[in-house]
Write a protein that holds these residues in place. Structure first.
Motif, PDB file in Angstrom:
ATOM      1  N   PHE A   9       0.827  -1.199   0.000  1.00 50.19           N
ATOM      2  CA  PHE A   9       0.000   0.000   0.000  1.00 50.19           C
ATOM      3  C   PHE A   9       0.865   1.254   0.000  1.00 50.19           C
ATOM      4  N   THR A  10       0.380   2.291  -0.667  1.00 49.44           N
ATOM      5  CA  THR A  10       0.898   3.650  -0.484  1.00 49.44           C
ATOM      6  C   THR A  10      -0.312   4.574  -0.414  1.00 49.44           C
ATOM      7  N   GLY A  11      -0.151   5.718   0.208  1.00 46.54           N
ATOM      8  CA  GLY A  11      -1.297   6.612   0.323  1.00 46.54           C
ATOM      9  C   GLY A  11      -0.888   8.007   0.718  1.00 46.54           C
ATOM     10  N   ALA A  12      -1.901   8.832   1.011  1.00 47.21           N
ATOM     11  CA  ALA A  12      -1.671  10.225   1.372  1.00 47.21           C
ATOM     12  C   ALA A  12      -0.845  10.324   2.653  1.00 47.21           C
ATOM     13  N   ILE A  17      -9.408  -6.566  -4.117  1.00 42.21           N
ATOM     14  CA  ILE A  17      -9.354  -7.013  -2.727  1.00 42.21           C
ATOM     15  C   ILE A  17      -9.854  -5.858  -1.870  1.00 42.21           C
ATOM     16  N   ASN A  18     -10.879  -6.079  -1.075  1.00 40.77           N
ATOM     17  CA  ASN A  18     -11.390  -5.055  -0.173  1.00 40.77           C
ATOM     18  C   ASN A  18     -11.573  -5.633   1.218  1.00 40.77           C
ATOM     19  N   PHE A  19     -11.417  -4.797   2.239  1.00 35.49           N
ATOM     20  CA  PHE A  19     -11.496  -5.227   3.622  1.00 35.49           C
ATOM     21  C   PHE A  19     -12.434  -4.314   4.401  1.00 35.49           C
ATOM     22  N   TRP A  20     -13.048  -4.857   5.432  1.00 34.13           N
ATOM     23  CA  TRP A  20     -13.811  -4.069   6.386  1.00 34.13           C
ATOM     24  C   TRP A  20     -13.435  -4.527   7.784  1.00 34.13           C
ATOM     25  N   ALA A  21     -13.232  -3.601   8.690  1.00 33.15           N
ATOM     26  CA  ALA A  21     -12.930  -3.957  10.077  1.00 33.15           C
ATOM     27  C   ALA A  21     -13.397  -2.837  10.987  1.00 33.15           C
ATOM     28  N   PRO A  22     -14.032  -3.182  12.102  1.00 34.75           N
ATOM     29  CA  PRO A  22     -14.409  -2.159  13.089  1.00 34.75           C
ATOM     30  C   PRO A  22     -13.159  -1.665  13.805  1.00 34.75           C
ATOM     31  N   ALA A  23     -13.313  -0.710  14.677  1.00 38.51           N
ATOM     32  CA  ALA A  23     -12.169  -0.121  15.383  1.00 38.51           C
ATOM     33  C   ALA A  23     -11.397  -1.206  16.133  1.00 38.51           C
ATOM     34  N   ASN A  24     -10.075  -1.199  15.923  1.00 39.11           N
ATOM     35  CA  ASN A  24      -9.226  -2.148  16.649  1.00 39.11           C
ATOM     36  C   ASN A  24      -8.734  -1.494  17.937  1.00 39.11           C
ATOM     37  N   ALA A  25      -7.803  -2.145  18.606  1.00 43.50           N
ATOM     38  CA  ALA A  25      -7.311  -1.629  19.897  1.00 43.50           C
ATOM     39  C   ALA A  25      -6.675  -0.254  19.756  1.00 43.50           C
ATOM     40  N   ASP A  26      -6.152   0.077  18.557  1.00 46.20           N
ATOM     41  CA  ASP A  26      -5.527   1.386  18.334  1.00 46.20           C
ATOM     42  C   ASP A  26      -6.553   2.465  17.978  1.00 46.20           C
ATOM     43  N   VAL A  34      -5.806   4.558   1.073  1.00 47.39           N
ATOM     44  CA  VAL A  34      -4.551   3.885   0.754  1.00 47.39           C
ATOM     45  C   VAL A  34      -4.765   3.044  -0.489  1.00 47.39           C
ATOM     46  N   THR A  35      -3.991   3.323  -1.529  1.00 47.94           N
ATOM     47  CA  THR A  35      -4.134   2.598  -2.790  1.00 47.94           C
ATOM     48  C   THR A  35      -3.001   1.602  -2.979  1.00 47.94           C
ATOM     49  N   ASN A  36      -3.314   0.566  -3.742  1.00 51.87           N
ATOM     50  CA  ASN A  36      -2.337  -0.485  -3.970  1.00 51.87           C
ATOM     51  C   ASN A  36      -1.157   0.037  -4.763  1.00 51.87           C
ATOM     52  N   ALA A  37       0.056  -0.209  -4.264  1.00 48.83           N
ATOM     53  CA  ALA A  37       1.255   0.291  -4.936  1.00 48.83           C
ATOM     54  C   ALA A  37       1.662  -0.606  -6.094  1.00 48.83           C
ATOM     55  N   VAL A  82     -12.968   0.916  -3.373  1.00 48.52           N
ATOM     56  CA  VAL A  82     -13.000   0.491  -4.770  1.00 48.52           C
ATOM     57  C   VAL A  82     -11.870  -0.505  -4.978  1.00 48.52           C
ATOM     58  N   ALA A  83     -11.715  -0.952  -6.207  1.00 46.35           N
ATOM     59  CA  ALA A  83     -10.686  -1.947  -6.494  1.00 46.35           C
ATOM     60  C   ALA A  83      -9.319  -1.468  -6.023  1.00 46.35           C
ATOM     61  N   PHE A  84      -8.675  -2.308  -5.242  1.00 48.92           N
ATOM     62  CA  PHE A  84      -7.332  -2.035  -4.728  1.00 48.92           C
ATOM     63  C   PHE A  84      -7.254  -0.720  -3.951  1.00 48.92           C
ATOM     64  N   ASP A  85      -8.301  -0.386  -3.225  1.00 49.88           N
ATOM     65  CA  ASP A  85      -8.265   0.825  -2.417  1.00 49.88           C
ATOM     66  C   ASP A  85      -8.877   0.520  -1.060  1.00 49.88           C
ATOM     67  N   THR A  86      -8.250   1.027  -0.013  1.00 49.85           N
ATOM     68  CA  THR A  86      -8.723   0.794   1.341  1.00 49.85           C
ATOM     69  C   THR A  86      -8.667   2.105   2.109  1.00 49.85           C
ATOM     70  N   ALA A  87      -9.729   2.426   2.847  1.00 51.22           N
ATOM     71  CA  ALA A  87      -9.753   3.637   3.660  1.00 51.22           C
ATOM     72  C   ALA A  87      -9.488   3.268   5.114  1.00 51.22           C
ATOM     73  N   VAL A  88      -8.566   3.984   5.735  1.00 53.34           N
ATOM     74  CA  VAL A  88      -8.271   3.806   7.156  1.00 53.34           C
ATOM     75  C   VAL A  88      -8.722   5.061   7.872  1.00 53.34           C
TER      76      VAL A  88
END
Length: 186
Positions: free
Chosen positions: A36-39, A110-119, A142-145, A127-133
């Motif tokens: 991943f790389t992103g802003a 590849i897409n993922f979903w997760a609720p708030a973790n310990a951090d 964060v987009t796929n590098a 969208v395709a190859f993109d994940t928001a944190v």
């Protein structure tokens, strides 16, 4: 008498080596690596272990509600995030959803979903190859590098114990040959 015992022992060792080698003969999973790389200099990696059943064909594995059994393990890490701590990790057990699209063995999405973790970070696929944190109002897309690498072919292997037993079987066979030649010369 010792010759027949040695022959039986060699047969047992060879059979055990064969049985131990069978479960590991073909890998049951394959690993996908995604970078991943992103802003703001955000980087990260995703290492996914998938069942071989998802390797070929064209289909979507996963959904918004649960993580499918085809996803054996997952470690998704992000570095240089804008909040404190500046890095966080999600594992398979932390995912609430996962989608893996394939086309003839090639990963198309590849897409993922997760609720708030310990951090305190949440993760969502967009969208395709993109994940928001996100963390509160903070958000990084964060987009796929690099594209997903080709799926490696399964390589037949033997476990450590199978190798040991196979070596013992070879040694037993050599001992049989030596014993047979000695008895022929006598």
């Amino acid at each position: 008498m010792p010759f027949s015992i040695l022959r039986r022992l060699a047969g047992v060792v060879f059979a055990a080596a064969t049985l131990l080698a069978a479960p590991a003969a073909f890998a049951q999973t394959y690993t996908i690596h995604r970078s991943f790389t992103g802003a703001g200099g955000v980087t990260g990696t995703a290492t996914l272990e998938m069942a071989n059943s998802t390797q070929t064909g064209t289909t979507t594995v996963g959904n918004f509600g649960t993580v499918p059994a085809e996803l054996v393990s997952a470690t998704i890490s992000f570095n240089n995030l804008g909040g404190a701590p500046t890095s966080t990790t999600f594992t398979r057990s932390q995912l609430s959803g996962f989608v893996f699209d394939r086309s003839s063995g090639t990963i198309t999405d590849i897409n993922f979903w997760a609720p708030a973790n310990a951090d305190g970070y949440e993760m969502s696929g967009v969208v395709a190859f993109d994940t928001a944190v996100t963390k509160g109002a903070y958000r990084v897309d964060v987009t796929n590098a690099v594209g997903a690498p080709p799926v490696p072919a399964a390589v037949p292997t033997m476990t450590e114990w199978a190798m040991i037993l196979f070596a013992l079987a070879l040694a037993g066979g050599a001992a049989l040959m030596i014993q047979r030649r000695r008895s022929e010369l006598a």
